[in-house]
Scaffold this motif. Structure first.
Motif, PDB file in Angstrom:
ATOM      1  N   UNK A  38       0.792  -1.224   0.000  1.00 21.76           N
ATOM      2  CA  UNK A  38       0.000   0.000   0.000  1.00 21.76           C
ATOM      3  C   UNK A  38       0.821   1.268   0.000  1.00 21.76           C
ATOM      4  N   UNK A  39       2.042   1.215  -0.570  1.00 17.64           N
ATOM      5  CA  UNK A  39       2.911   2.403  -0.633  1.00 17.64           C
ATOM      6  C   UNK A  39       3.139   2.804  -2.077  1.00 17.64           C
ATOM      7  N   UNK A  40       3.043   4.071  -2.339  1.00 24.75           N
ATOM      8  CA  UNK A  40       3.341   4.609  -3.658  1.00 24.75           C
ATOM      9  C   UNK A  40       4.841   4.498  -3.933  1.00 24.75           C
ATOM     10  N   UNK A  41       5.200   4.239  -5.194  1.00 26.07           N
ATOM     11  CA  UNK A  41       6.609   4.142  -5.602  1.00 26.07           C
ATOM     12  C   UNK A  41       6.944   5.347  -6.477  1.00 26.07           C
ATOM     13  N   UNK A  42       8.015   6.041  -6.147  1.00 20.55           N
ATOM     14  CA  UNK A  42       8.428   7.225  -6.901  1.00 20.55           C
ATOM     15  C   UNK A  42       9.855   7.024  -7.419  1.00 20.55           C
ATOM     16  N   UNK A  43      10.026   7.141  -8.735  1.00 17.12           N
ATOM     17  CA  UNK A  43      11.366   7.079  -9.319  1.00 17.12           C
ATOM     18  C   UNK A  43      11.728   8.459  -9.853  1.00 17.12           C
ATOM     19  N   UNK A  44      12.846   8.991  -9.387  1.00 18.93           N
ATOM     20  CA  UNK A  44      13.366  10.235  -9.932  1.00 18.93           C
ATOM     21  C   UNK A  44      14.288   9.908 -11.109  1.00 18.93           C
ATOM     22  N   UNK A  45      13.988  10.517 -12.236  1.00 21.05           N
ATOM     23  CA  UNK A  45      14.766  10.259 -13.446  1.00 21.05           C
ATOM     24  C   UNK A  45      14.644  11.465 -14.358  1.00 21.05           C
ATOM     25  N   UNK A  46      15.658  11.685 -15.187  1.00 22.04           N
ATOM     26  CA  UNK A  46      15.631  12.842 -16.070  1.00 22.04           C
ATOM     27  C   UNK A  46      14.432  12.742 -17.006  1.00 22.04           C
ATOM     28  N   UNK A  47      13.756  13.877 -17.222  1.00 19.19           N
ATOM     29  CA  UNK A  47      12.466  13.904 -17.924  1.00 19.19           C
ATOM     30  C   UNK A  47      12.557  13.457 -19.375  1.00 19.19           C
ATOM     31  N   UNK A  48      13.673  13.704 -20.026  1.00 20.22           N
ATOM     32  CA  UNK A  48      13.821  13.360 -21.439  1.00 20.22           C
ATOM     33  C   UNK A  48      14.786  12.197 -21.598  1.00 20.22           C
ATOM     34  N   UNK A  49      14.285  11.079 -22.070  1.00 19.55           N
ATOM     35  CA  UNK A  49      15.137   9.927 -22.354  1.00 19.55           C
ATOM     36  C   UNK A  49      15.057   8.877 -21.271  1.00 19.55           C
ATOM     37  N   UNK A  50      15.542   9.200 -20.085  1.00 22.44           N
ATOM     38  CA  UNK A  50      15.549   8.207 -19.007  1.00 22.44           C
ATOM     39  C   UNK A  50      14.125   7.849 -18.596  1.00 22.44           C
ATOM     40  N   UNK A  51      13.261   8.855 -18.445  1.00 17.73           N
ATOM     41  CA  UNK A  51      11.887   8.582 -18.030  1.00 17.73           C
ATOM     42  C   UNK A  51      11.187   7.668 -19.022  1.00 17.73           C
ATOM     43  N   UNK A  52      11.341   7.941 -20.307  1.00 19.13           N
ATOM     44  CA  UNK A  52      10.657   7.137 -21.326  1.00 19.13           C
ATOM     45  C   UNK A  52      11.255   5.734 -21.418  1.00 19.13           C
ATOM     46  N   UNK A  53      12.539   5.616 -21.201  1.00 18.29           N
ATOM     47  CA  UNK A  53      13.156   4.295 -21.217  1.00 18.29           C
ATOM     48  C   UNK A  53      12.636   3.452 -20.055  1.00 18.29           C
ATOM     49  N   UNK A  54      12.498   4.047 -18.880  1.00 15.58           N
ATOM     50  CA  UNK A  54      11.927   3.331 -17.744  1.00 15.58           C
ATOM     51  C   UNK A  54      10.491   2.921 -18.055  1.00 15.58           C
ATOM     52  N   UNK A  55       9.709   3.841 -18.611  1.00 10.94           N
ATOM     53  CA  UNK A  55       8.320   3.531 -18.968  1.00 10.94           C
ATOM     54  C   UNK A  55       8.245   2.311 -19.878  1.00 10.94           C
TER      55      UNK A  55
END
Length: 343
Positions: free
Chosen positions: A165-182
């Motif tokens: 029941x805990x939200x997960x937050x990943x900090x990642x650079x908005x362009x490139x890294x975020x989309x690769x994680x997605x």
């Protein structure tokens, strides 16, 4: 003929072609390897980039910027230089710049990685006489695990948090890294929420044909559902009022710097995922060998180490001092070269 590319106060300048590569000051004609802010800056009169990256570059600069896109491998002539762009495997639209003049070939790599991923065209070795390479992770300690192993680790962490029941937050650079994680997430676990700095880049990726799972803004997700959500946010969101809506969340940071023991401690996060859009040490060496270049010029990163190593391998090597930084890795404090990796 002298050197085809030299360093001027505005940036890397192609002398016979009369254009700049990723200039750090406004110029008449800029060839852009990719749209990260340290390589694509405002103010130039005309921009040339790879066609897949036009949408992202326009998002990063402005709608009225003069941007021309050409297909990978397409040759154009500018002054005395035949120019073409080739995939760098870094982020969407990233490219290496091939320049040919009088039988001499130079390649400027921009930033690159050699492991293929689903969000951009894979790195393409380009044979040349002189290769200009980055060295962001140009130390032998940097060796990446396969991408799928990292994605599996992220999904396990997310599922565990969701079950608790805990939200997960990943900090990642908005362009490139975020989309690769997605691209590596299992959306069956719960809703995927993206920060307002990430979502416009997601749209640009989807418009370019990159498949990403459905994402939402936090205002579109019920509070109860956030307890099973995975949130992707830029590092600047850490500690901001925006984060308060997620309550007692588990947080993580995704970066190649997470390989170093001190980096996660400085970030004060629960988890560090070692995921980089730059080549590691073996990747850099593989790419350099594949070019068959006799001369290598090293830029931003571990320049002295790489130059010394390449000279020991019998290559002619030197460095260029540039104003490129680590924006795409988004680190607040540079790691120490002697820091060991976590066990």
């Amino acid at each position: 003929m002298g050197d085809m590319v030299v360093v001027r106060k505005e940036g890397l300048y192609c002398v016979p072609g009369d254009f700049y590569i990723d200039p750090w000051r406004p110029v008449e004609r800029a060839v852009i390897t990719h749209a990260h802010g340290d390589h694509a800056r405002h103010g130039s009169a005309h921009y040339l980039t790879a066609a897949p990256g036009v949408g992202v570059l326009r998002t990063r600069l402005s709608e009225d910027a003069s941007i021309e896109g050409i297909a990978y491998g397409e040759k154009i002539r500018h002054k005395d230089v035949t120019l073409s762009l080739h995939p760098a495997g870094h982020v969407l639209g990233s490219s290496q710049v091939r320049m040919e003049c009088g039988g001499e070939v130079w390649v400027a790599s921009g930033d690159y990685k050699v492991e293929a991923d689903k969000t951009c065209a894979p790195f393409e070795p380009v044979c040349c006489h002189t290769f200009i390479t980055e060295s962001t992770f140009g130390l032998p300690i940097y060796r990446w695990e396969p991408e799928q192993d990292i994605f599996d680790d992220i999904n396990r962490w997310w599922r565990k948090n969701a079950d608790e029941g805990r939200c997960s937050v990943i900090f990642a650079y908005a362009f490139g890294k975020a989309q690769r994680i997605l691209s590596g997430l299992d959306p069956a676990t719960g809703p995927i929420v993206c920060h307002g700095a990430v979502e416009p880049l997601n749209r640009a990726y989807r418009a370019a044909g990159v498949a990403l799972p459905p994402t939402s803004m936090v205002t579109d997700v019920e509070k109860a559902a956030l307890r099973r959500a995975l949130v992707i946010a830029p590092p600047s969101a850490a500690g901001s009022p925006w984060m308060k809506r997620f309550g007692d969340c588990s947080d993580a940071f995704a970066s190649g710097w997470m390989l170093l023991r001190g980096a996660r401690r400085r970030r004060s996060v629960d988890r560090g995922f070692v995921l980089s859009d730059h080549a590691d040490w073996p990747g850099l060496m593989t790419a350099i060998r594949a070019t068959e270049a006799e001369r290598v010029i090293v830029t931003h990163g571990s320049i002295p180490v790489m130059v010394r190593w390449l000279c020991q391998q019998g290559l002619s090597a030197a460095g260029f001092e540039t104003e490129y930084g680590d924006e795409d890795e988004a680190v607040t404090a540079a790691p120490l070269a002697g820091e060991a990796a976590d066990a």
